[in-house]
Write a protein that holds these residues in place. Structure first.
Motif, PDB file in Angstrom:
ATOM      1  N   LYS A  66     -68.807  89.968  48.341  1.00  0.00           N
ATOM      2  CA  LYS A  66     -69.281  89.106  48.379  1.00  0.00           C
ATOM      3  C   LYS A  66     -70.587  88.858  49.206  1.00  0.00           C
ATOM      4  CE  LYS A  66     -66.072  85.516  48.795  1.00  0.00           C
ATOM      5  NZ  LYS A  66     -65.302  84.962  49.953  1.00  0.00           N
ATOM      6  N   GLY A  67     -70.929  90.842  49.220  1.00  0.00           N
ATOM      7  CA  GLY A  67     -71.700  91.155  49.511  1.00  0.00           C
ATOM      8  C   GLY A  67     -72.418  90.921  52.095  1.00  0.00           C
ATOM      9  N   ASP A  68     -71.083  90.930  51.893  1.00  0.00           N
ATOM     10  CA  ASP A  68     -71.170  90.872  53.566  1.00  0.00           C
ATOM     11  C   ASP A  68     -71.605  92.799  54.302  1.00  0.00           C
ATOM     12  OD1 ASP A  68     -70.778  88.352  54.050  1.00  0.00           O
ATOM     13  OD2 ASP A  68     -68.464  88.939  53.488  1.00  0.00           O
ATOM     14  N   LEU A  69     -71.876  92.701  55.384  1.00  0.00           N
ATOM     15  CA  LEU A  69     -71.961  93.981  55.621  1.00  0.00           C
ATOM     16  C   LEU A  69     -70.556  94.911  56.828  1.00  0.00           C
ATOM     17  CD1 LEU A  69     -74.368  96.914  55.416  1.00  0.00           C
ATOM     18  CD2 LEU A  69     -74.707  95.910  57.568  1.00  0.00           C
ATOM     19  N   ILE A  70     -70.292  95.957  56.666  1.00  0.00           N
ATOM     20  CA  ILE A  70     -69.369  96.461  57.309  1.00  0.00           C
ATOM     21  C   ILE A  70     -69.538  98.382  57.326  1.00  0.00           C
ATOM     22  CG2 ILE A  70     -66.942  97.317  57.435  1.00  0.00           C
ATOM     23  CD1 ILE A  70     -66.671  94.182  57.119  1.00  0.00           C
ATOM     24  N   GLN A  71     -69.462  97.687  59.275  1.00  0.00           N
ATOM     25  CA  GLN A  71     -70.105  99.064  59.543  1.00  0.00           C
ATOM     26  C   GLN A  71     -69.222  99.802  59.810  1.00  0.00           C
ATOM     27  OE1 GLN A  71     -72.809  97.282  62.748  1.00  0.00           O
ATOM     28  NE2 GLN A  71     -74.330  98.411  61.728  1.00  0.00           N
ATOM     29  N   LEU A  72     -68.962 101.304  59.528  1.00  0.00           N
ATOM     30  CA  LEU A  72     -68.060 102.396  59.964  1.00  0.00           C
ATOM     31  C   LEU A  72     -68.388 102.977  60.394  1.00  0.00           C
ATOM     32  CD1 LEU A  72     -66.138 101.479  56.205  1.00  0.00           C
ATOM     33  CD2 LEU A  72     -65.367 100.574  58.717  1.00  0.00           C
ATOM     34  N   PRO A  73     -67.685 104.396  60.755  1.00  0.00           N
ATOM     35  CA  PRO A  73     -68.120 105.098  61.160  1.00  0.00           C
ATOM     36  C   PRO A  73     -68.388 106.252  59.724  1.00  0.00           C
ATOM     37  CG  PRO A  73     -66.307 105.367  62.811  1.00  0.00           C
ATOM     38  CD  PRO A  73     -66.528 103.715  61.245  1.00  0.00           C
ATOM     39  N   LYS A  74     -69.183 107.246  60.322  1.00  0.00           N
ATOM     40  CA  LYS A  74     -69.711 108.447  58.554  1.00  0.00           C
ATOM     41  C   LYS A  74     -68.504 108.882  58.352  1.00  0.00           C
ATOM     42  CE  LYS A  74     -73.183 111.600  58.228  1.00  0.00           C
ATOM     43  NZ  LYS A  74     -74.651 112.482  58.295  1.00  0.00           N
ATOM     44  N   ARG A  75     -68.407 108.940  57.468  1.00  0.00           N
ATOM     45  CA  ARG A  75     -67.056 110.072  56.719  1.00  0.00           C
ATOM     46  C   ARG A  75     -66.050 108.899  56.911  1.00  0.00           C
ATOM     47  NH1 ARG A  75     -64.242 114.934  58.158  1.00  0.00           N
ATOM     48  NH2 ARG A  75     -64.014 114.870  55.936  1.00  0.00           N
ATOM     49  N   SER A  76     -65.558 107.537  56.712  1.00  0.00           N
ATOM     50  CA  SER A  76     -65.218 106.695  56.660  1.00  0.00           C
ATOM     51  C   SER A  76     -64.949 107.013  55.184  1.00  0.00           C
ATOM     52  CB  SER A  76     -65.335 105.159  56.493  1.00  0.00           C
ATOM     53  OG  SER A  76     -64.967 104.838  58.090  1.00  0.00           O
ATOM     54  N   THR A  77     -63.491 106.419  54.987  1.00  0.00           N
ATOM     55  CA  THR A  77     -62.960 106.322  53.582  1.00  0.00           C
ATOM     56  C   THR A  77     -62.188 105.024  53.120  1.00  0.00           C
ATOM     57  OG1 THR A  77     -60.557 106.188  53.951  1.00  0.00           O
ATOM     58  CG2 THR A  77     -61.484 108.476  53.816  1.00  0.00           C
ATOM     59  N   VAL A  78     -61.331 105.078  51.915  1.00  0.00           N
ATOM     60  CA  VAL A  78     -61.674 103.455  51.715  1.00  0.00           C
ATOM     61  C   VAL A  78     -60.583 102.414  52.372  1.00  0.00           C
ATOM     62  CG1 VAL A  78     -60.537 101.951  50.355  1.00  0.00           C
ATOM     63  CG2 VAL A  78     -62.269 104.297  48.876  1.00  0.00           C
ATOM     64  N   LEU A  79     -59.667 103.456  53.052  1.00  0.00           N
ATOM     65  CA  LEU A  79     -58.583 102.889  54.175  1.00  0.00           C
ATOM     66  C   LEU A  79     -58.840 102.262  55.495  1.00  0.00           C
ATOM     67  CD1 LEU A  79     -55.886 105.395  53.796  1.00  0.00           C
ATOM     68  CD2 LEU A  79     -55.803 102.533  52.896  1.00  0.00           C
ATOM     69  N   ASP A  80     -60.406 103.157  55.360  1.00  0.00           N
ATOM     70  CA  ASP A  80     -61.701 102.236  56.841  1.00  0.00           C
ATOM     71  C   ASP A  80     -61.622 101.146  56.156  1.00  0.00           C
ATOM     72  OD1 ASP A  80     -61.030 104.957  58.982  1.00  0.00           O
ATOM     73  OD2 ASP A  80     -62.176 105.934  57.403  1.00  0.00           O
ATOM     74  N   PHE A  81     -62.160 101.356  55.682  1.00  0.00           N
ATOM     75  CA  PHE A  81     -63.207  99.826  54.443  1.00  0.00           C
ATOM     76  C   PHE A  81     -62.260  98.879  54.541  1.00  0.00           C
ATOM     77  CE2 PHE A  81     -64.215  96.534  51.351  1.00  0.00           C
ATOM     78  CZ  PHE A  81     -65.463  96.101  51.666  1.00  0.00           C
ATOM     79  N   ALA A  82     -61.291  99.256  54.210  1.00  0.00           N
ATOM     80  CA  ALA A  82     -59.773  97.889  53.929  1.00  0.00           C
ATOM     81  C   ALA A  82     -59.496  96.942  55.508  1.00  0.00           C
ATOM     82  CB  ALA A  82     -58.832  98.849  53.619  1.00  0.00           C
ATOM     83  N   PHE A  83     -59.086  98.254  56.162  1.00  0.00           N
ATOM     84  CA  PHE A  83     -59.065  97.897  57.717  1.00  0.00           C
ATOM     85  C   PHE A  83     -59.961  97.343  59.144  1.00  0.00           C
ATOM     86  CE2 PHE A  83     -55.162 101.138  57.073  1.00  0.00           C
ATOM     87  CZ  PHE A  83     -54.029 100.010  57.768  1.00  0.00           C
ATOM     88  N   GLY A  84     -61.380  98.141  58.009  1.00  0.00           N
ATOM     89  CA  GLY A  84     -62.590  97.620  58.473  1.00  0.00           C
ATOM     90  C   GLY A  84     -62.349  95.581  58.339  1.00  0.00           C
ATOM     91  N   ILE A  85     -61.914  95.447  57.610  1.00  0.00           N
ATOM     92  CA  ILE A  85     -61.877  93.893  56.773  1.00  0.00           C
ATOM     93  C   ILE A  85     -60.516  93.169  57.506  1.00  0.00           C
ATOM     94  CG2 ILE A  85     -61.492  92.276  54.283  1.00  0.00           C
ATOM     95  CD1 ILE A  85     -63.909  93.728  54.980  1.00  0.00           C
ATOM     96  N   HIS A  86     -59.004  93.495  57.761  1.00  0.00           N
ATOM     97  CA  HIS A  86     -58.800  92.703  57.890  1.00  0.00           C
ATOM     98  C   HIS A  86     -57.711  93.615  58.450  1.00  0.00           C
ATOM     99  CE1 HIS A  86     -55.790  89.933  59.307  1.00  0.00           C
ATOM    100  NE2 HIS A  86     -56.760  89.212  59.878  1.00  0.00           N
TER     101      HIS A  86
END
Length: 726
Positions: free
Chosen positions: A410-430
């Motif tokens: 949807k275009g929402d921005l998620i900030q993560l530590p460098k070298r984060s993985t898809v799993l980091d993104f998934a947990f970053g969402i919820h």
């Protein structure tokens, strides 16, 4: 305030006068007459309270809190914060009380002083635990009032300035804590100047030789590059002026500690750090930042992947600036930073400036909101963590780490530590998205959950309610949020598995005594819980599975007294405990024998690992049966088992090119997952290949072994641990 006269011996000391003069200089520009009078009163009050106290440096103690207030004044904090800075040690180290400070000044001042005092009263078993608890206490103090932390950071900064008065061991301990705890908090709050100075003093105390070496190297390089950097600075200044833009252009230099840290992380020489020197451009208005960027790129070619827009996407601490790496004359690479005057002020004073001045009138800013969101996320992480130490160790990996910026569909921005993985993104969402992540697409392409993300990626996650987290996921995440969530989920799954298995173990033990759980009354259960000092039946069931209690002994205590008296002889269970593979991580299959469904097995109740299943003829099991026979657990496989089990196959092959790839293909054709491969050349001219694979049971492993044995280059195949028993 200018009319202050020094009425006590302490106040007449030269060091005190110098400290107070500095405080006056820092506050005269922004305090009104009434506020200056209040601050003067606080200085006299503090001097009276600390009159007989001397610092380790030999100076009157009051020089310290006055200097702390002067540091606070550089951030242009409100007068209550300044007064609390002057008085921050009075409740802790003098006879002054909370009530007295409230009466002499106000409740706000007293609250701030008490808040700082509470942070100083932490006593723990070891330094690591103390650091962790200090950090957690600071988070809660920040949630209440950010000014408590700003005072504490200023206090720590002045202590670092005078650290040479301490013993060498004391210097090292305080400096390490500063690097680990205080500097990262200052960085996250955007207090750049405080962070950098803390790091400089700590670096010098912890690594004096490396510090001196890096300082010398930077000074030498600066001498060589000074003319080039100055020429670039003047060229930029002239080009901006010709474009009708009045801008401040200053040369900047990376700190010794930052250079050292980057060199260590990137495995570079100091000379090879491209942003060791740079130019900072400060303009009046936001649109001018991008106009200036265009002008710079017209003069000097930008480096590929050297541009970062922290204005459009600010850092989590609210920092905003454009960064671009360009190549100047003599092939000199340097970083150019472009920002407005307000952004430049916030890069030094940080979100603290917003927090202090905006919270009272209810207004907020993007950087303030970011700080609050960050703080709230940390408090949730702390709540979900097993201990403060686990929380702190997880979080340390995030603090000071560069960030990447990725997008949801949807275009929402998620900030993560460098070298984060898809799993980091998934947990970053919820947490629920991360826990049930099944598959992923990155920029429209299917990727694994362990795929490492880059800034600008668009990530789409597909979830499934049937999925659970895996312990292996911990190897593929970088963010503290993901690590904490995975560990929490694993603990919940493990506890649930433990209760189910513990219930089966208790039922089996009671059945051996011709009793059942349904026949056990609440009184008997409470008696057993009290005897073993447990809070609930769930805790008791988990204790069986974790090997902390023997179900045979506890079951006997649950029997009616008459039945207990009739029991004699050794405990011999009527039935084996059936294992079907659904028990999860609560049942362990050790590497010493790697049992598979189909092998004859025996369990062991380990006090460190819980239920451990061995092959019947395992040599380790023989030792256990000699030393702790009461911990043996008669076990058998269920008729149908679930999941896969680890087995190691040793394959002796003729030493020739391509044989490894050929055998790996044979294994893959059988739908078997290869966990790892090892190889060793033997003196007799053949090679030993060791495949660690996941199989369903013993017949599955034997079928695979037969397929491998039929390969023309294979001499022999065996399960690795079979040779121990034959």
């Amino acid at each position: 305030m200018n009319g202050l006269s020094f009425t006590s011996q302490t106040m007449s000391h030269k060091a005190v006068q110098a400290a107070f003069k500095l405080l006056k200089e820092k506050t005269n520009a922004y305090l009104n007459t009434q506020e200056k009078e209040q601050l003067r009163k606080a200085v006299h009050f503090g001097a009276y309270c600390h009159e007989k106290q001397i610092r380790k440096s030999g100076e009157p103690y009051i020089t310290h809190p006055i200097t702390v207030a002067a540091i606070l004044a550089t951030l242009r904090v409100d007068v209550d914060t300044l007064i609390a800075g002057v008085l921050h040690d009075t409740i802790e180290d003098t006879d002054a009380t909370y009530q007295q400070l409230t009466g002499e000044f106000n409740a706000d001042v007293a609250y701030l002083v008490e808040g700082v005092t509470k942070l100083d009263k932490i006593k723990f078993r070891n330094i690591k635990e103390a650091q962790a608890e200090t950090f957690v206490k600071m988070l809660f103090a920040m949630a209440e009032d950010i000014r408590v932390i700003i005072i504490k950071l200023s206090d720590r900064l002045h202590n670092m300035r005078t650290i040479s008065a301490m013993s060498v061991s004391g210097q090292r301990r305080i400096s390490q804590e500063t690097i680990d705890v205080y500097a990262p908090i200052a960085e996250r709050l955007g207090l750049k100047s405080i962070q950098k100075e803390m790091e400089r003093h700590a670096f010098q105390a912890l690594h004096p030789n490396q510090s001196a070496e890096v300082e010398t190297t930077i000074a030498r390089i600066a001498g060589n590059r000074k003319k080039a950097v100055d020429r670039i600075r003047k060229t930029i200044e002239k080009s901006l002026l010709e474009s009708g833009m009045a801008a401040k252009v200053v040369a900047r230099q990376k700190s010794a500690y930052s250079a050292y840290k980057k060199a260590q992380l990137k495995k570079l020489e100091i000379e090879d750090i491209h942003d060791l020197f740079g130019v900072r451009i400060i303009v009046k208005e936001l649109p001018q930042c991008y106009l200036a960027l265009g002008i710079i790129h017209n003069i000097y070619p930008p480096n590929e992947n050297g541009f970062k827009d922290y204005i459009a996407v600010p850092k989590q601490n609210g920092y905003q600036s454009l960064h671009t790496v360009v190549t100047g004359p003599y092939a000199l690479k340097l970083e150019v930073q472009i920002r407005t005057e307000e952004m430049d002020h916030l890069s030094e004073a940080g979100v603290a400036a917003h927090w202090i001045y905006k919270q009272k009138d209810g207004n907020t800013s993007p950087s303030l909101n970011k700080a609050r969101n960050w703080l709230n996320s940390l408090l949730k992480l702390q709540k979900d963590s097993v201990s403060s130490l686990e929380f702190y160790e997880n979080l340390k990996k995030d603090l000071g780490t560069d960030e990447i910026y990725v997008f949801t569909p949807k275009g929402d921005l998620i900030q993560l530590p460098k070298r984060s993985t898809v799993l980091d993104f998934a947990f970053g969402i919820h947490t629920s998205v991360g826990s049930h992540a099944e598959s992923v697409q990155v920029n429209g392409e299917t990727k694994s959950l362990a795929h490492e993300l880059k800034t600008g990626d668009t990530v789409s996650i597909k979830t499934s309610d049937d999925l659970k987290v895996h312990a292996d996921w911990l190897r593929h995440v970088r963010s503290s949020k993901a690590r904490t969530a995975i560990r929490k989920e694993l603990k919940q799954i493990e506890d649930s598995d433990a209760m189910i298995l513990g219930h089966r173990m208790l039922d089996r033990a009671l059945d051996t005594y011709d009793h059942s759980f349904e026949q056990v009354d609440n009184k008997s259960i409470k008696r057993a819980l009290k005897h073993y000092q447990l809070n609930s039946l769930d805790d008791m069931l988990k204790a069986f599975a974790y090997g902390e209690l023997l179900p045979s002994i506890v079951a006997k205590k649950m029997l009616p007294m008459m039945k207990q008296r009739r029991i004699s002889g050794d405990y011999i269970p009527k039935e084996a405990l059936t294992i079907d593979g659904s028990e999860g991580s609560i049942v362990h299959y050790p590497n010493c024998c790697q049992p598979l469904p189909g092998d004859k097995i025996m369990g062991h109740l380990s006090q460190s690992k819980g239920v451990v299943i061995h092959r019947n003829n395992c040599t380790n099991l023989r030792e256990i049966s000699k030393n702790n026979p009461e911990r043996l657990l008669m076990s058998s496989w269920a008729l149908k088992t679930r999941g896969v089990f680890k087995s190691t196959l040793v394959v002796d092959v003729i030493n020739k090119t391509g044989v490894l790839a050929s055998l790996a293909a044979v294994i893959a054709e059988q739908g078997v997952n290869i966990v790892s491969i090892d190889q060793a050349d033997k003196d007799s001219g053949f090679t030993e290949l060791v495949f660690e694979v996941n199989v369903e049971n013993k017949p599955h492993a034997e079928d695979l072994m037969n397929k491998l044995q039929s390969h023309r280059d294979v001499l022999n195949v065996r399960r690795k641990y079979d040779e121990k028993y034959h």
